[in-house]
Design a protein around this motif. Sequence first.
Motif, short mmCIF file in Angstrom:
data_model
loop_
_atom_site.label_atom_id
_atom_site.label_comp_id
_atom_site.label_asym_id
_atom_site.label_seq_id
_atom_site.Cartn_x
_atom_site.Cartn_y
_atom_site.Cartn_z
N ALA A 159 0.83 -1.21 0.00
CA ALA A 159 0.00 0.00 0.00
C ALA A 159 0.85 1.25 0.00
CB ALA A 159 -0.93 0.01 1.22
N ALA A 160 0.22 2.37 -0.33
CA ALA A 160 0.88 3.66 -0.26
C ALA A 160 -0.15 4.73 0.07
CB ALA A 160 1.56 4.00 -1.58
N ALA A 161 0.29 5.77 0.75
CA ALA A 161 -0.62 6.84 1.15
C ALA A 161 -1.04 7.64 -0.08
CB ALA A 161 0.06 7.74 2.17
N GLY A 162 -2.35 7.80 -0.25
CA GLY A 162 -2.85 8.47 -1.44
C GLY A 162 -2.78 9.98 -1.38
N ASP A 163 -2.76 10.56 -0.19
CA ASP A 163 -2.75 12.02 -0.09
C ASP A 163 -1.48 12.50 0.59
OD1 ASP A 163 -3.24 11.07 2.41
OD2 ASP A 163 -4.88 12.45 2.88
N ALA A 164 -0.41 11.72 0.44
CA ALA A 164 0.88 12.08 1.03
C ALA A 164 1.98 11.73 0.04
CB ALA A 164 1.08 11.35 2.36
N GLN A 165 3.19 12.04 0.40
CA GLN A 165 4.33 11.71 -0.45
C GLN A 165 5.28 10.79 0.31
OE1 GLN A 165 6.25 15.26 -1.87
NE2 GLN A 165 4.44 16.02 -2.91
N ASN A 166 5.79 9.79 -0.44
CA ASN A 166 6.83 8.91 0.08
C ASN A 166 6.41 8.16 1.35
OD1 ASN A 166 8.43 9.92 -2.01
ND2 ASN A 166 9.22 11.56 -0.71
N ILE A 167 5.16 7.74 1.41
CA ILE A 167 4.70 6.90 2.51
C ILE A 167 4.09 5.64 1.91
CG2 ILE A 167 3.12 6.66 4.45
CD1 ILE A 167 3.36 9.58 4.98
N GLY A 168 4.88 4.57 1.94
CA GLY A 168 4.44 3.27 1.42
C GLY A 168 4.52 2.23 2.51
N PHE A 169 3.85 1.10 2.29
CA PHE A 169 3.79 0.06 3.31
C PHE A 169 4.04 -1.31 2.70
CE2 PHE A 169 0.94 3.51 4.57
CZ PHE A 169 1.48 3.84 5.82
N ALA A 170 4.72 -2.15 3.46
CA ALA A 170 5.00 -3.52 3.03
C ALA A 170 4.74 -4.47 4.18
CB ALA A 170 6.46 -3.64 2.57
N ILE A 171 4.15 -5.64 3.88
CA ILE A 171 3.93 -6.67 4.89
C ILE A 171 5.27 -7.30 5.24
CG2 ILE A 171 2.80 -8.87 5.37
CD1 ILE A 171 0.70 -8.08 3.26
N ALA A 172 5.61 -7.33 6.52
CA ALA A 172 6.89 -7.90 6.95
C ALA A 172 6.96 -9.37 6.56
CB ALA A 172 7.06 -7.74 8.46
N ILE A 173 8.11 -9.79 6.04
CA ILE A 173 8.24 -11.13 5.47
C ILE A 173 8.12 -12.23 6.52
CG2 ILE A 173 10.74 -11.36 5.58
CD1 ILE A 173 8.39 -12.37 2.67
N ASN A 174 8.55 -11.99 7.75
CA ASN A 174 8.46 -13.05 8.76
C ASN A 174 7.02 -13.49 8.98
OD1 ASN A 174 11.19 -12.58 9.01
ND2 ASN A 174 11.18 -12.46 11.24
N GLY A 175 6.13 -12.52 9.14
CA GLY A 175 4.72 -12.85 9.31
C GLY A 175 4.12 -13.41 8.05
#
Length: 283
Positions: free
Chosen positions: A257-273
């Motif tokens: 995911a990434a923030a739609g109304d912001a800049q340079n804010i993305g998200f990734a699911i941690a690989i361990n989980g």
Amino acid sequence: MTIPTYDPRRSPAYPAPAPAPHAPVHRARRNGRRALAAAVAFVAVVAAAGAGGYLGGRDIARATAPSVSAAVPAAPAGAVNAPAILAKIEPSIVTVRTRSVGVNALLEPVAEQGTGTGFVIGANGIIATNNHVVEGAQTVTVTLHGGKTLTAKVLRSDPAADLAVLQVNAGDLPVAPLGDSSTLRVGDPVIAIGNALALPGGPTVTEGIVSALGRTVQTDAGAQLKHVIQTDAAINPGNSGGPLVNSAGQIIGINTAAAGDAQNIGFAIAINGARTTIDGLLN
């Protein structure tokens, strides 16, 4: 405050179990566009939690690449050797394309196509991606690094974790090297790899750092993803399901995911989980 966001779309192999007779393939609404589009979903940041694996994942040695895999040449402190990392990991990255039928504003049926990313976790054709990349799809195809396109089957999916496992009829595929997301620190350099905007000519590579750990995001489908990695590496539609990679060339997150109304804010699911969830889906 809620922040609206959008979601971008050889080693021992994982076993490929036969799906249960009525194993559900979870579906969700599509974006309703007629033209080829990158997989997109919407989420909102709702809280910050402690750092760590997404589900407190256990170590699964068989999910990692062999210890003899080529090492990535050292890069200067605070940087990554992106060309070397890409050369190491790109053979295991795939393009995921979907086709489905939706409806337009007049409730007329329209053909829909989507594009996302995935990576090989089993040499026998097992591929990991985001659930939202394949939800609602009538057909799913996977294009391997060499350009070969194969029909893919959704073995299992978990909408709550936004993860899905696909299988293609192929063998001896290069398996992506998985790292340990519990060792991440804020400020660590990372690169994101994926089919951003479904652009032709190979995957898009962006570089950044780990901006925060332990975030919680809420999807528009009601799923709450905990302990996700926040990064300023650009994540765009089509990146979904692709890897977030550390400076050693190991996957430490799945771009989601990434923030739609912001800049340079993305998200990734941690690989361990993610590994824990994927093992549960396969077993």
